[in-house]
Design an enzyme around this catalytic site. Structure first.
Site, PDB file in Angstrom:
ATOM      1  N   HIS A   1      96.012  -6.341  50.980  1.00 20.88           N
ATOM      2  CA  HIS A   1      95.903  -5.800  52.378  1.00 20.88           C
ATOM      3  C   HIS A   1      96.976  -6.442  53.205  1.00 20.88           C
ATOM      4  O   HIS A   1      97.565  -5.923  53.856  1.00 20.88           O
ATOM      5  CB  HIS A   1      94.496  -6.468  52.866  1.00 20.88           C
ATOM      6  CG  HIS A   1      94.426  -6.376  54.366  1.00 20.88           C
ATOM      7  ND1 HIS A   1      93.262  -5.727  55.156  1.00 20.88           N
ATOM      8  CD2 HIS A   1      95.053  -7.282  55.287  1.00 20.88           C
ATOM      9  CE1 HIS A   1      93.573  -5.751  56.057  1.00 20.88           C
ATOM     10  NE2 HIS A   1      94.417  -6.740  56.596  1.00 20.88           N
ATOM     11  N   GLU A   2      97.305  -7.734  52.669  1.00 24.01           N
ATOM     12  CA  GLU A   2      98.391  -8.641  53.563  1.00 24.01           C
ATOM     13  C   GLU A   2      99.699  -8.107  53.010  1.00 24.01           C
ATOM     14  O   GLU A   2     100.545  -8.009  53.869  1.00 24.01           O
ATOM     15  CB  GLU A   2      98.323 -10.059  53.217  1.00 24.01           C
ATOM     16  CG  GLU A   2      96.880 -10.789  53.385  1.00 24.01           C
ATOM     17  CD  GLU A   2      96.479 -10.679  54.707  1.00 24.01           C
ATOM     18  OE1 GLU A   2      97.172 -10.132  55.763  1.00 24.01           O
ATOM     19  OE2 GLU A   2      95.146 -10.777  55.072  1.00 24.01           O
TER      20      GLU A   2
ATOM     21  N   GLN B   1     101.726 -10.220  61.895  1.00 21.82           N
ATOM     22  CA  GLN B   1     100.810 -10.265  62.923  1.00 21.82           C
ATOM     23  C   GLN B   1     100.932 -11.114  64.106  1.00 21.82           C
ATOM     24  O   GLN B   1     100.067 -11.076  65.114  1.00 21.82           O
ATOM     25  CB  GLN B   1      99.510 -10.473  62.049  1.00 21.82           C
ATOM     26  CG  GLN B   1      98.904  -9.481  60.994  1.00 21.82           C
ATOM     27  CD  GLN B   1      97.783  -9.669  60.336  1.00 21.82           C
ATOM     28  OE1 GLN B   1      97.782 -10.275  59.444  1.00 21.82           O
ATOM     29  NE2 GLN B   1      96.524  -8.950  61.060  1.00 21.82           N
TER      30      GLN B   1
ATOM     31  N   CYS C   1      90.313  -6.314  59.800  1.00 20.11           N
ATOM     32  CA  CYS C   1      91.598  -6.583  60.100  1.00 20.11           C
ATOM     33  C   CYS C   1      91.862  -7.249  61.460  1.00 20.11           C
ATOM     34  O   CYS C   1      91.365  -6.813  62.375  1.00 20.11           O
ATOM     35  CB  CYS C   1      92.861  -5.567  59.834  1.00 20.11           C
ATOM     36  SG  CYS C   1      94.548  -6.030  60.267  1.00 20.11           S
ATOM     37  N   LEU C   2      92.510  -8.423  61.622  1.00 18.47           N
ATOM     38  CA  LEU C   2      92.390  -9.219  62.769  1.00 18.47           C
ATOM     39  C   LEU C   2      93.430  -8.609  63.980  1.00 18.47           C
ATOM     40  O   LEU C   2      93.367  -8.564  64.947  1.00 18.47           O
ATOM     41  CB  LEU C   2      92.961 -10.791  62.513  1.00 18.47           C
ATOM     42  CG  LEU C   2      92.229 -11.499  61.694  1.00 18.47           C
ATOM     43  CD1 LEU C   2      93.036 -12.787  61.651  1.00 18.47           C
ATOM     44  CD2 LEU C   2      91.062 -11.749  62.593  1.00 18.47           C
TER      45      LEU C   2
ATOM     46  N   GLY D   1      92.889 -14.041  55.945  1.00 21.60           N
ATOM     47  CA  GLY D   1      94.298 -14.086  55.676  1.00 21.60           C
ATOM     48  C   GLY D   1      95.152 -13.679  56.862  1.00 21.60           C
ATOM     49  O   GLY D   1      94.544 -13.265  57.894  1.00 21.60           O
TER      50      GLY D   1
ATOM     51  N   HIS E   1     100.669  -5.208  55.137  1.00 22.11           N
ATOM     52  CA  HIS E   1     101.221  -5.774  56.520  1.00 22.11           C
ATOM     53  C   HIS E   1     102.741  -5.825  56.495  1.00 22.11           C
ATOM     54  O   HIS E   1     103.576  -5.423  57.263  1.00 22.11           O
ATOM     55  CB  HIS E   1     100.649  -7.002  56.908  1.00 22.11           C
ATOM     56  CG  HIS E   1      99.283  -6.834  57.700  1.00 22.11           C
ATOM     57  ND1 HIS E   1      99.144  -5.948  58.728  1.00 22.11           N
ATOM     58  CD2 HIS E   1      97.973  -7.330  57.350  1.00 22.11           C
ATOM     59  CE1 HIS E   1      98.049  -6.118  59.115  1.00 22.11           C
ATOM     60  NE2 HIS E   1      97.172  -6.941  58.130  1.00 22.11           N
TER      61      HIS E   1
HETATM   62  O1  GNR Z   1      89.786 -11.699  57.861  1.00 21.06           O
HETATM   63  C1  GNR Z   1      89.972 -10.652  57.061  1.00 21.06           C
HETATM   64  N1  GNR Z   1      89.151 -10.299  56.221  1.00 21.06           N
HETATM   65  C2  GNR Z   1      89.460  -9.248  55.345  1.00 21.06           C
HETATM   66  C3  GNR Z   1      88.254  -8.620  54.686  1.00 21.06           C
HETATM   67  C4  GNR Z   1      88.559  -7.798  53.903  1.00 21.06           C
HETATM   68  C5  GNR Z   1      89.405  -7.553  53.360  1.00 21.06           C
HETATM   69  C6  GNR Z   1      90.750  -7.933  53.963  1.00 21.06           C
HETATM   70  C7  GNR Z   1      90.671  -8.815  55.043  1.00 21.06           C
HETATM   71  S1  GNR Z   1      91.942  -9.600  55.829  1.00 21.06           S
HETATM   72  C8  GNR Z   1      91.326  -9.896  57.131  1.00 21.06           C
HETATM   73  C9  GNR Z   1      92.479 -10.670  58.150  1.00 21.06           C
HETATM   74  C10 GNR Z   1      93.547  -9.783  58.406  1.00 21.06           C
HETATM   75  O2  GNR Z   1      93.704  -8.964  59.169  1.00 21.06           O
HETATM   76  N2  GNR Z   1      94.880  -9.921  57.648  1.00 21.06           N
HETATM   77  O3  GNR Z   1      95.715  -9.436  57.596  1.00 21.06           O
HETATM   78 NI    NI Z   2      95.079  -7.212  58.378  1.00 19.67          NI
END
Ligand code: GNR
Ligand code: NI
Length: 175
Positions: free
Chosen positions: A136-137, A51, A94-95, A46, A140
């Site tokens: 999670h997204e 980001q 998270c990236l 995601g 952000h």
């Molecule tokens: O790549 C991602 N893996 C992930 C694993 C578990 C819960 C959420 C994520 S999102 C993350 C990519 C990212 O940072 N998205 O904002």
């Molecule tokens: Ni993230």
């Protein structure tokens, strides 16, 4: 299409609240195409527009497994309409916080409404990894990172780890 640079903690832009998209047009789609390419390259499942430094309420996602056909999904102005009380613990990453993973608990099912790639409104229930990832997204979009759900100690540790990795990389490049 182009791969864009992913912002890392503690970049203050990641704390910005993103603005709604007013209309879904070719510029919106060009940004989403870049985001998807950036996410696949990372690789991640995601990515939120902030980001890559764009404060708009846009998310891309692909939850297809390694051996499956790619299944890109696009979310514009997403909202959570309903959730369940039952929490689902999941080890998140998270990236923008590379190489740090920790368990977070979120509702295991959420009803979401959003506009898709073509600006069509969709309402559906998300569960399991889909529910985890969309929450999670959407965090952000509100300037919240998964490490903000952890203790201050763990959060500081995560940020220091990312800062050290960035320093080491800069030193290596200077050699
Ligand atoms: O790549 C991602 N893996 C992930 C694993 C578990 C819960 C959420 C994520 S999102 C993350 C990519 C990212 O940072 N998205 O904002
Ligand atoms: Ni993230």
């Amino acid at each position: 299409m182009a791969i864009r640079e992913i912002l890392l903690v503690p970049n203050p832009q990641l704390k910005q609240v993103s603005e709604p998209v007013e209309r879904v047009d070719d510029d919106t789609r060009a940004l989403m195409d870049d985001m998807l390419e950036t996410m696949y390259d990372a690789p991640g499942i995601g990515l939120a527009a902030i980001q890559v430094g764009v404060p708009l309420r846009i998310i891309v996602m692909d939850l297809a497994g390694k051996d499956e056909e790619p299944k890109p999904q696009y979310f514009i102005n997403p909202e959570i309409l309903e959730d369940v009380e039952e929490l689902l613990p999941w080890e998140e990453g998270c990236l923008s916080v590379p190489d740090y993973y920790e368990e977070v608990e979120r509702p295991g099912r959420v009803k979401i409404r959003y506009l898709d790639y073509h600006g069509k409104q969709i309402t559906e229930w998300a569960e399991d990894l889909y529910a985890v990832c969309i929450q999670h997204e959407m965090d952000h979009l509100n300037g919240v990172l998964f490490i903000d759900h952890l203790s201050r100690l763990k959060r500081q540790r995560a940020i220091r780890k990312v800062q050290k990795a960035a320093r080491d990389k800069a030193l290596e490049a200077a050699e």
